[in-house]
Each structure stands twice: as structure tokens, then as C-alpha cells.
Design a protein around this motif. Structure first.
Motif, PDB file in Angstrom:
ATOM      1  N   THR A   1      -5.537   4.117 -15.758  1.00 11.46           N
ATOM      2  CA  THR A   1      -4.893   5.388 -16.065  1.00 11.46           C
ATOM      3  C   THR A   1      -5.177   5.823 -17.506  1.00 11.46           C
ATOM      4  OG1 THR A   1      -2.867   4.213 -16.642  1.00 11.46           O
ATOM      5  CG2 THR A   1      -3.062   5.016 -14.388  1.00 11.46           C
ATOM      6  N   PHE A   2      -5.276   7.149 -17.696  1.00 11.78           N
ATOM      7  CA  PHE A   2      -5.620   7.688 -19.014  1.00 11.78           C
ATOM      8  C   PHE A   2      -4.542   7.368 -20.041  1.00 11.78           C
ATOM      9  CE2 PHE A   2      -5.425  11.205 -22.101  1.00 11.78           C
ATOM     10  CZ  PHE A   2      -6.689  11.095 -22.660  1.00 11.78           C
TER      11      PHE A   2
ATOM     12  N   SER B   1       1.817  -2.683  -9.900  1.00 15.88           N
ATOM     13  CA  SER B   1       0.947  -2.461  -8.742  1.00 15.88           C
ATOM     14  C   SER B   1       0.034  -3.652  -8.513  1.00 15.88           C
ATOM     15  CB  SER B   1       0.119  -1.190  -8.946  1.00 15.88           C
ATOM     16  OG  SER B   1       0.952  -0.057  -9.118  1.00 15.88           O
ATOM     17  N   ARG B   2      -0.499  -4.215  -9.587  1.00 17.73           N
ATOM     18  CA  ARG B   2      -1.395  -5.366  -9.439  1.00 17.73           C
ATOM     19  C   ARG B   2      -0.625  -6.605  -8.972  1.00 17.73           C
ATOM     20  NH1 ARG B   2      -6.339  -5.014 -10.757  1.00 17.73           N
ATOM     21  NH2 ARG B   2      -6.625  -7.226 -11.266  1.00 17.73           N
ATOM     22  N   LEU B   3       0.613  -6.759  -9.418  1.00 17.89           N
ATOM     23  CA  LEU B   3       1.411  -7.900  -8.966  1.00 17.89           C
ATOM     24  C   LEU B   3       1.711  -7.806  -7.469  1.00 17.89           C
ATOM     25  CD1 LEU B   3       4.035  -8.603 -11.783  1.00 17.89           C
ATOM     26  CD2 LEU B   3       2.074 -10.002 -11.135  1.00 17.89           C
ATOM     27  N   LEU B   4       2.046  -6.613  -6.998  1.00 17.06           N
ATOM     28  CA  LEU B   4       2.360  -6.449  -5.581  1.00 17.06           C
ATOM     29  C   LEU B   4       1.118  -6.677  -4.721  1.00 17.06           C
ATOM     30  CD1 LEU B   4       4.809  -3.396  -5.628  1.00 17.06           C
ATOM     31  CD2 LEU B   4       5.340  -5.820  -5.422  1.00 17.06           C
TER      32      LEU B   4
ATOM     33  N   PRO C   1       0.805  -1.234   0.000  1.00 20.50           N
ATOM     34  CA  PRO C   1       0.000   0.000   0.000  1.00 20.50           C
ATOM     35  C   PRO C   1       0.833   1.277   0.000  1.00 20.50           C
ATOM     36  CG  PRO C   1      -0.863  -1.586   1.574  1.00 20.50           C
ATOM     37  CD  PRO C   1       0.449  -2.117   1.119  1.00 20.50           C
ATOM     38  N   TRP C   2       2.095   1.184   0.438  1.00 21.00           N
ATOM     39  CA  TRP C   2       2.929   2.382   0.543  1.00 21.00           C
ATOM     40  C   TRP C   2       3.931   2.519  -0.598  1.00 21.00           C
ATOM     41  CZ3 TRP C   2       1.977  -0.936   4.670  1.00 21.00           C
ATOM     42  CH2 TRP C   2       1.102  -0.437   5.646  1.00 21.00           C
ATOM     43  N   ILE C   3       4.169   1.457  -1.339  1.00 21.76           N
ATOM     44  CA  ILE C   3       5.224   1.527  -2.355  1.00 21.76           C
ATOM     45  C   ILE C   3       4.707   1.404  -3.785  1.00 21.76           C
ATOM     46  CG2 ILE C   3       6.939   0.597  -0.755  1.00 21.76           C
ATOM     47  CD1 ILE C   3       6.738  -2.074  -2.186  1.00 21.76           C
ATOM     48  N   VAL C   4       3.449   0.991  -3.969  1.00 22.31           N
ATOM     49  CA  VAL C   4       2.962   0.840  -5.346  1.00 22.31           C
ATOM     50  C   VAL C   4       2.846   2.212  -6.002  1.00 22.31           C
ATOM     51  CG1 VAL C   4       1.738  -1.324  -4.950  1.00 22.31           C
ATOM     52  CG2 VAL C   4       0.565   0.840  -4.545  1.00 22.31           C
ATOM     53  N   PRO C   5       3.216   2.300  -7.264  1.00 24.53           N
ATOM     54  CA  PRO C   5       3.140   3.605  -7.940  1.00 24.53           C
ATOM     55  C   PRO C   5       1.723   4.031  -8.287  1.00 24.53           C
ATOM     56  CG  PRO C   5       3.955   1.906  -9.439  1.00 24.53           C
ATOM     57  CD  PRO C   5       3.862   1.267  -8.092  1.00 24.53           C
ATOM     58  N   PHE C   6       0.789   3.067  -8.425  1.00 25.09           N
ATOM     59  CA  PHE C   6      -0.587   3.382  -8.789  1.00 25.09           C
ATOM     60  C   PHE C   6      -1.536   2.511  -7.975  1.00 25.09           C
ATOM     61  CE2 PHE C   6       2.056   4.061 -12.529  1.00 25.09           C
ATOM     62  CZ  PHE C   6       1.705   5.353 -12.921  1.00 25.09           C
ATOM     63  N   ASP C   7      -2.776   2.951  -7.901  1.00 26.76           N
ATOM     64  CA  ASP C   7      -3.809   2.078  -7.340  1.00 26.76           C
ATOM     65  C   ASP C   7      -3.958   0.867  -8.270  1.00 26.76           C
ATOM     66  OD1 ASP C   7      -6.752   1.084  -7.267  1.00 26.76           O
ATOM     67  OD2 ASP C   7      -6.552   2.275  -5.437  1.00 26.76           O
TER      68      ASP C   7
ATOM     69  N   ALA D   1       9.466   3.671 -18.709  1.00 25.32           N
ATOM     70  CA  ALA D   1       9.931   4.408 -17.539  1.00 25.32           C
ATOM     71  C   ALA D   1       8.794   4.742 -16.577  1.00 25.32           C
ATOM     72  CB  ALA D   1      10.632   5.691 -17.984  1.00 25.32           C
ATOM     73  N   ARG D   2       7.581   4.910 -17.072  1.00 26.91           N
ATOM     74  CA  ARG D   2       6.443   5.251 -16.208  1.00 26.91           C
ATOM     75  C   ARG D   2       5.792   3.997 -15.641  1.00 26.91           C
ATOM     76  NH1 ARG D   2       2.703   8.921 -14.692  1.00 26.91           N
ATOM     77  NH2 ARG D   2       0.489   8.475 -14.934  1.00 26.91           N
ATOM     78  N   PHE D   3       5.592   3.001 -16.484  1.00 29.43           N
ATOM     79  CA  PHE D   3       5.015   1.719 -16.047  1.00 29.43           C
ATOM     80  C   PHE D   3       6.102   0.653 -16.187  1.00 29.43           C
ATOM     81  CE2 PHE D   3       1.602   4.289 -17.959  1.00 29.43           C
ATOM     82  CZ  PHE D   3       0.730   4.379 -16.885  1.00 29.43           C
ATOM     83  N   TRP D   4       6.766   0.339 -15.086  1.00 31.78           N
ATOM     84  CA  TRP D   4       7.967  -0.501 -15.138  1.00 31.78           C
ATOM     85  C   TRP D   4       7.712  -1.882 -15.714  1.00 31.78           C
ATOM     86  CZ3 TRP D   4      10.937   0.501  -9.891  1.00 31.78           C
ATOM     87  CH2 TRP D   4      11.315   1.850  -9.860  1.00 31.78           C
ATOM     88  N   LEU D   5       6.541  -2.471 -15.463  1.00 28.74           N
ATOM     89  CA  LEU D   5       6.211  -3.788 -16.013  1.00 28.74           C
ATOM     90  C   LEU D   5       5.107  -3.696 -17.055  1.00 28.74           C
ATOM     91  CD1 LEU D   5       6.289  -6.081 -12.823  1.00 28.74           C
ATOM     92  CD2 LEU D   5       8.142  -5.509 -14.417  1.00 28.74           C
ATOM     93  N   GLY D   6       4.825  -2.491 -17.527  1.00 33.26           N
ATOM     94  CA  GLY D   6       3.776  -2.313 -18.526  1.00 33.26           C
ATOM     95  C   GLY D   6       2.401  -2.212 -17.899  1.00 33.26           C
ATOM     96  N   THR D   7       1.380  -2.213 -18.743  1.00 28.81           N
ATOM     97  CA  THR D   7      -0.006  -2.132 -18.292  1.00 28.81           C
ATOM     98  C   THR D   7      -0.792  -3.293 -18.868  1.00 28.81           C
ATOM     99  OG1 THR D   7      -0.649  -0.746 -20.178  1.00 28.81           O
ATOM    100  CG2 THR D   7       0.105   0.390 -18.188  1.00 28.81           C
TER     101      THR D   7
END
Length: 302
Positions: A62-63, A92-95, A51-57, A77-83
Motif C-alpha cells: 500500500t502507498f 492480512s498476512r497473518l490471516l 479471503p472475505w475478511i482481510v482488509p487488504f490483499d 486505526a487503518r492497519f490494526w497490527l501495523g505494516t
């Protein structure tokens, strides 16, 4: 007249390097077990702090998470593992999925070990009609393929996190029960148990003072090895759509949701599949090392 001799100099004490004592120390001296411990610890820490380290919910669409054609984005660079196909950040979903998969794996295996140990101890120590009935029921449960039985049970109930925990526990206790029964039966016939009975010791004293301590190592080993099995089964059920339901992320349903993009966006399947394999392998490595340490007679037999 005796001649006094000078005392021999005492050699300086050598300070041995610090080594962690006991089981932990032996695990740390085994490279494969150490690798497994590091992976498990890393995944647990990431899951707890998610909950404290994920870059996104994890459920945020995201748009700028999709291409102009509406396809998932590759790692950048923005989405390290893609979307994924809905524009959600895969990292974020993996974590967050690690929290779900670990919770189910540990809770389901804990319940399975508790049920299996109880059934095995009661059947092996007391025997008689009750013991025979319990073991015949165990044999009946073992006759059903675990995955098929889990699918049937999951389909009968509305899938949710705790229903999945109970379903997995219900199909994984039988192996523990059979092993604990065999060991308990062997212990109950040992001479020191007969001697205790001859001295007037009751069943409760014999069970808690002599039988259970001998079974503790087996319970610990199966409590570790079984987590890999329950984690894989949870991923399988979620992949089949009868496990944890979206939008709650778990590693299995992440693969399920994105399998149609396997050829065009393979990272959506590769990354969750990799962490599932790593976690299962790590628990197996640690469990195998514990089996060697706690029961040296089993070394090299598995």
C-alpha cells in the motif's frame, strides 16, 4: 383384613442441564482443554474466511503503508497490527499465513501418523524379519535430530508448500511408529488374540476386529499432539528460509522477513510469534486432555 394404602407420590422428574455426550463433553468440562478448543476453532474460522475478511490483499504494498522515512507503520486505526517493511498489512498476512501454517501442520502430521501407524502395526503384529527390519530402520531415523534432518531434506529439494509437508512428515513418523509398535506387540500377545487364532480367525479379522480398535485412541491422541510439533517445525524451516517461500505468507517466513526490524518495529515479530505459541499450546492442551480421557492410566504421568 388388609387395609389398602395410598400409593406414594412419585417425585417430579428433575431435568438435568444439557451436557454434550462422550469425548466432546468431557473436553468441554476441562477449562484448559476448552481454552485450547476455542483458540483452535477461532484460528481455523479466521483462516477459512480470510479471503472475505482481510482488509487488504496480503501481498499488496500500500502507498500509505510506510512512513516518510520508509519504515513500517505501527498498529493504527487503518492497519490494526501495523505494516511490514514493504508496506503490507500485517493482519492480512497473518490471516493468510494461518491458512498456510494450518494446512502444512495438519497435512504433514496426518501423513506422519499414517506412515508411523502402518509401520508400527506391520512390525508389531507380524514380527519376524520384516518387523525387525522396519524397527531397525525406525531406530536409525530416530538417531538423527529431527530439525537437522528436515533442514537437509528441505535443502535437497526446491522448497514449496507440498515439499515442506513431505519433509516434515518424513521426520515425524518415527515416534508414532515406535509407540504403535509397542502397543501392537503387547496386544498381539494377549490371550483373547490367541483364542481368536485358536478358533481359526485369520490375520485380517484379528487385525481389523481386535487390534485396530484398541489402537484408535493412541492414533487420535498423536494426531492431535503432533499438529503442534509440525506447525512449529514448519515455522522453523520457513524462518530459516528453506520452508514456504515468499511471497506466500506463513507465520515462520513473516518472522524471517521482518527480523531485521525487531528493535524498531517489534510488532512484526511479536504478533506472528504469539499466534504460533497460542496454536501450539492449544493443540498440546487438547491432546493432553484427550490422552487423559481415552487412557486414564496415563493421567498425571506426562
Amino acid at each position: 383384613m388388609s387395609v389398602a394404602t395410598a400409593p406414594e407420590p412419585v417425585p417430579a422428574a428433575r431435568h438435568a442441564p444439557f451436557q454434550p455426550p462422550g469425548i466432546v463433553g468431557q473436553l468441554l468440562r476441562r477449562p484448559l482443554a476448552l481454552f485450547g478448543l476455542v483458540v483452535i476453532l477461532a484460528i481455523v474460522v479466521l483462516a477459512v474466511t480470510a479471503p472475505w475478511i482481510v482488509p487488504f490483499d496480503p501481498n499488496e504494498q500500500t502507498f500509505d503503508g510506510l512512513t516518510l522515512e520508509g519504515s513500517p507503520l505501527a498498529p493504527n486505526a487503518r492497519f490494526w497490527l501495523g505494516t511490514d517493511l514493504l508496506g503490507r498489512d500485517l493482519l492480512s498476512r497473518l490471516l493468510y499465513g494461518a491458512r498456510t501454517s494450518l494446512l502444512i501442520g495438519i497435512a504433514a502430521n496426518g501423513i506422519a501418523v499414517a506412515i508411523g501407524a502402518f509401520v508400527g502395526i506391520v512390525a508389531g503384529f507380524f514380527g519376524g524379519i520384516v518387523g525387525a527390519a522396519l524397527m531397525r530402520f525406525t531406530d536409525l531415523m530416530m538417531a538423527f535430530p529431527a530439525l537437522l534432518l528436515a533442514i537437509v531434506l528441505a535443502a535437497l529439494f526446491h522448497p514449496s508448500l507440498w515439499i515442506v509437508v513431505l519433509v516434515i512428515a518424513m521426520v515425524n513418523w518415527v515416534q508414532v511408529a515406535r509407540i504403535i509398535y509397542t502397543e501392537t506387540r503387547s496386544l498381539a500377545q494377549r490371550e483373547f488374540i490367541e483364542a481368536e487364532r485358536g478358533l481359526g480367525a485369520g490375520n485380517a479379522r484379528i487385525l481389523f476386529r481386535h487390534v485396530l480398535p484398541h489402537l484408535l485412541s493412541t492414533v487420535v491422541v498423536w494426531g492431535t499432539l503432533g499438529i503442534s510439533t509440525t506447525t512449529l517445525l514448519e515455522a522453523t524451516l520457513s524462518y530459516l528460509g528453506i520452508g514456504v517461500q515468499p511471497p506466500t505468507p506463513s507465520w515462520g517466513n513473516i518472522i524471517f522477513e521482518n527480523q531485521t526490524y525487531f528493535t524498531s518495529a517489534p510488532w512484526l515479530v511479536f504478533f506472528p510469534g504469539l499466534v504460533i505459541i497460542l496454536l501450539a499450546l492449544s493443540f498440546n492442551l487438547v491432546g493432553d486432555a484427550l490422552r487423559d480421557i481415552l487412557d486414564p492410566t496415563q493421567k498425571g504421568r506426562h
